[in-house]
Design a protein around this motif. Structure first.
Motif, short mmCIF file in Angstrom:
data_model
loop_
_atom_site.label_atom_id
_atom_site.label_comp_id
_atom_site.label_asym_id
_atom_site.label_seq_id
_atom_site.Cartn_x
_atom_site.Cartn_y
_atom_site.Cartn_z
N CYS A 299 0.88 -1.16 0.00
CA CYS A 299 0.00 0.00 0.00
C CYS A 299 0.93 1.22 0.00
N ARG A 300 0.76 2.08 -0.98
CA ARG A 300 1.64 3.24 -1.15
C ARG A 300 0.91 4.51 -0.73
N LEU A 301 1.56 5.34 0.05
CA LEU A 301 1.01 6.67 0.38
C LEU A 301 1.88 7.69 -0.31
N ALA B 164 19.72 15.35 4.39
CA ALA B 164 20.19 14.75 5.66
C ALA B 164 20.57 13.28 5.44
N LYS B 165 19.81 12.61 4.57
CA LYS B 165 20.10 11.19 4.30
C LYS B 165 21.44 11.05 3.58
N ILE B 166 21.71 12.00 2.67
CA ILE B 166 22.99 11.95 1.94
C ILE B 166 24.14 12.12 2.93
N ALA C 105 13.75 -0.08 -7.29
CA ALA C 105 12.49 0.61 -7.62
C ALA C 105 11.60 -0.23 -8.52
N ASN C 106 10.30 -0.07 -8.33
CA ASN C 106 9.33 -0.73 -9.21
C ASN C 106 9.18 0.08 -10.48
N ASN C 107 8.84 -0.57 -11.56
CA ASN C 107 8.55 0.12 -12.84
C ASN C 107 9.66 1.09 -13.25
N CYS D 129 16.60 3.34 -6.72
CA CYS D 129 15.91 2.89 -5.50
C CYS D 129 14.96 3.97 -4.99
N ALA D 130 14.45 4.80 -5.92
CA ALA D 130 13.51 5.85 -5.51
C ALA D 130 12.14 5.52 -6.13
N MET D 131 11.59 6.43 -6.90
CA MET D 131 10.29 6.18 -7.50
C MET D 131 10.47 5.56 -8.89
N ALA E 176 22.39 9.81 -4.14
CA ALA E 176 21.57 11.03 -4.24
C ALA E 176 20.21 10.77 -3.62
N ASP E 177 19.68 11.80 -3.00
CA ASP E 177 18.32 11.73 -2.44
C ASP E 177 17.79 13.15 -2.36
N ILE E 178 16.47 13.29 -2.39
CA ILE E 178 15.93 14.66 -2.25
C ILE E 178 16.09 15.16 -0.82
N TYR F 185 14.70 -7.21 3.58
CA TYR F 185 14.70 -8.42 2.74
C TYR F 185 14.77 -8.03 1.26
N THR F 186 14.11 -6.92 0.93
CA THR F 186 14.21 -6.41 -0.44
C THR F 186 15.67 -6.06 -0.74
N ALA F 187 16.31 -5.37 0.20
CA ALA F 187 17.70 -4.95 0.00
C ALA F 187 18.61 -6.17 -0.18
P1 NAI Z 1 11.23 5.07 0.64
O1 NAI Z 1 10.12 6.04 0.50
O2 NAI Z 1 11.61 4.63 2.01
O3 NAI Z 1 12.54 5.64 -0.05
C1 NAI Z 1 12.54 6.32 -1.26
C2 NAI Z 1 13.66 7.36 -1.17
O4 NAI Z 1 13.81 7.95 -2.45
C3 NAI Z 1 13.39 8.47 -0.18
O5 NAI Z 1 14.52 8.66 0.65
C4 NAI Z 1 13.13 9.69 -1.07
O6 NAI Z 1 13.54 10.90 -0.44
C5 NAI Z 1 13.98 9.35 -2.27
N1 NAI Z 1 13.59 10.00 -3.52
C6 NAI Z 1 12.36 10.24 -4.02
N2 NAI Z 1 12.44 10.81 -5.24
C7 NAI Z 1 13.76 10.93 -5.51
C8 NAI Z 1 14.50 11.44 -6.61
N3 NAI Z 1 13.89 11.95 -7.68
N4 NAI Z 1 15.84 11.37 -6.57
C9 NAI Z 1 16.49 10.86 -5.51
N5 NAI Z 1 15.83 10.38 -4.42
C10 NAI Z 1 14.50 10.41 -4.42
O7 NAI Z 1 10.85 3.83 -0.29
P2 NAI Z 1 11.46 2.35 -0.26
O8 NAI Z 1 10.58 1.47 0.55
O9 NAI Z 1 12.90 2.42 0.04
O10 NAI Z 1 11.24 1.92 -1.78
C11 NAI Z 1 12.09 2.42 -2.81
C12 NAI Z 1 11.65 1.83 -4.14
O11 NAI Z 1 11.74 0.40 -4.08
C13 NAI Z 1 10.20 2.14 -4.53
O12 NAI Z 1 10.11 2.27 -5.93
C14 NAI Z 1 9.44 0.90 -4.08
O13 NAI Z 1 8.26 0.69 -4.80
C15 NAI Z 1 10.47 -0.18 -4.39
N6 NAI Z 1 10.29 -1.38 -3.60
C16 NAI Z 1 10.32 -1.31 -2.24
C17 NAI Z 1 10.14 -2.47 -1.49
C18 NAI Z 1 10.24 -2.46 -0.01
O14 NAI Z 1 10.37 -3.56 0.58
N7 NAI Z 1 10.20 -1.31 0.66
C19 NAI Z 1 9.88 -3.76 -2.15
C20 NAI Z 1 9.95 -3.72 -3.61
C21 NAI Z 1 10.12 -2.55 -4.29
#
Ligand code: NAI
Length: 353
Positions: A41-43, A206-208, A259-261, A236-238, A201-203, A148-150
């Motif tokens: 579920c994505r918010l 602080a994380k960087i 990242a998905n898609n 690993c973002a959107m 890179a991240d938006i 586990y994804t990582a």
């Molecule tokens: P998250 O929301 O914890 O992390 C995403 C990070 O990307 C955030 O730190 C955000 O600030 C950063 N971000 C957003 N747009 C950005 C951009 N344009 N440039 C650089 N950084 C940007 O999400 P999470 O859980 O780490 O997931 C990351 C990706 O992996 C997503 O696409 C998600 O669908 C996919 N995924 C995640 C899984 C999981 O177990 N959490 C499982 C399978 C896929």
């Protein structure tokens, strides 16, 4: 809850609205052929409801393919909640969302995704038993799927380095990570422990700073990260990060991330293939989380068997790269074919039984 008609690519799509909390959400059940449709579920702060619906449709289809190839015994679904939620109503909104999930009678099982925490899933579980990613299921694992994804992505990156760089380890391999959130931050640690050199890179600056301090990573700008002078890029973002322009101008020889898609269009995939850039298909490499969350829900695997399934991602990704080279077909199309063969077999078994 309103069932949307005329979306004939999916088994069921519903729009959920709860006036008391301001909740607006979509749940898409793409396929229950292989089991209950399961997916995060994505918010997210979507600009329009159309964007939210389109994302749910795309992501839920991806889950059907992901769950089939990872052999988790589940079908594919996904849900999205329109952000932002009023913080004071967040708990109630997730409880309301759980009521909608419950009305689907177990056809959709909710888990964590971008913007949704373990705590949110616990709130969903206050009104439905059809949720996973909650915590130890009695077999010694459960909760947040991100670690586990990582782990699975690390395996996929190693397989990609083996294929594209002829490397049996990651010592000194340069990897650019776009997005250091739940998955990306854990991946940085795993890669750094494996000797890789990181560009990040991240938006969120602080994380960087944190990752650069912890792992001597090199910071990059948001615009340049995917064009970095590295061996592998890990989105690993959107989604939709790999556009045609990025595919044409990126300097790395491979893409392997969470990242998905990831492909913004089929043309972007074609450009990668023509440039002989090795692409680890997203829904194959990022299946570690759903392997864990599926096993948490189904209670069908010991921890050792669940971990072994995540370890299999290495061989699956390597196999797709090798097959892609031999058959001269893009790896993501081969992954689709693999999943579609599984659907065909399951469909025949169901119809002929
Ligand atoms: P998250 O929301 O914890 O992390 C995403 C990070 O990307 C955030 O730190 C955000 O600030 C950063 N971000 C957003 N747009 C950005 C951009 N344009 N440039 C650089 N950084 C940007 O999400 P999470 O859980 O780490 O997931 C990351 C990706 O992996 C997503 O696409 C998600 O669908 C996919 N995924 C995640 C899984 C999981 O177990 N959490 C499982 C399978 C896929």
């Amino acid at each position: 809850m309103k069932i949307l008609q005329n979306i004939d690519t999916h088994e069921k799509v519903v729009r959920v609205e709860d006036k008391a909390t301001g909740l607006i959400a979509y749940i898409a059940i793409h396929s229950t052929l292989l089991g209950p449709a399961t997916g995060g579920c994505r918010l997210f702060d979507y600009e329009t409801e159309g964007d939210a619906l389109a994302d749910t449709l795309r992501l839920s289809k991806g889950m059907t393919y992901k769950n089939a190839i990872a052999d988790v015994g589940l079908g594919g679904g996904k849900s999205v909640i329109m952000g932002p939620l009023d913080p004071s109503k967040r708990e109630a909104a997730f409880i309301a969302f759980g009521r909608a999930v419950h009305q689907l009678g177990g056809d959709y099982i909710a888990a964590e995704d971008v913007g949704v925490s373990v705590n949110d899933i616990h709130n969903i579980a206050k009104s439905t038993k059809f949720a996973t990613g909650l915590g130890d299921n009695g077999n010694g694992f459960g909760g947040d799927p991100a670690p586990y994804t990582a782990l699975g992505v690390l395996g996929g990156i190693k397989a990609t380095a083996h294929f594209a760089l002829k490397r049996s380890d990651l010592e000194g391999v340069r990897i650019a990570i776009q997005g250091i959130g739940s998955v990306g931050s854990r991946l940085c640690k795993l890669l750094s422990d494996s000797g890789a050199k990181l560009v990040v890179a991240d938006i969120d600056s602080a994380k960087i700073t944190e990752v650069c301090d912890l792992y001597q990573a090199e910071p990059s700008s948001l615009n340049d990260i995917l064009l970095s002078d590295v061996d592998i890029i890990a989105p690993c973002a959107m989604g939709r990060a790999i556009t045609v322009d990025i595919a044409k101008s990126m300097r790395a020889v491979a893409i392997a991330g969470a990242a998905n898609n990831q492909l913004a269009s089929p043309l972007a995939g074609e450009v990668l293939f023509n440039r002989q850039i090795a692409y680890a298909p997203d829904y194959v490499i990022n299946a570690g989380g759903i392997i864990m969350a599926g096993a948490e829900y189904l209670k069908n695997l010991t921890e050792a068997k669940m971990t072994k399934k995540i370890d299999e991602i290495y061989g699956r990704i390597l196999g797709l790269h090798v097959q892609s080279k031999h058959e001269q077909k893009p790896s993501y199309l081969l992954a689709d074919k693999l999943a579609e063969d599984i659907f065909a077999k399951a469909f025949l078994e169901r119809e002929v039984a």
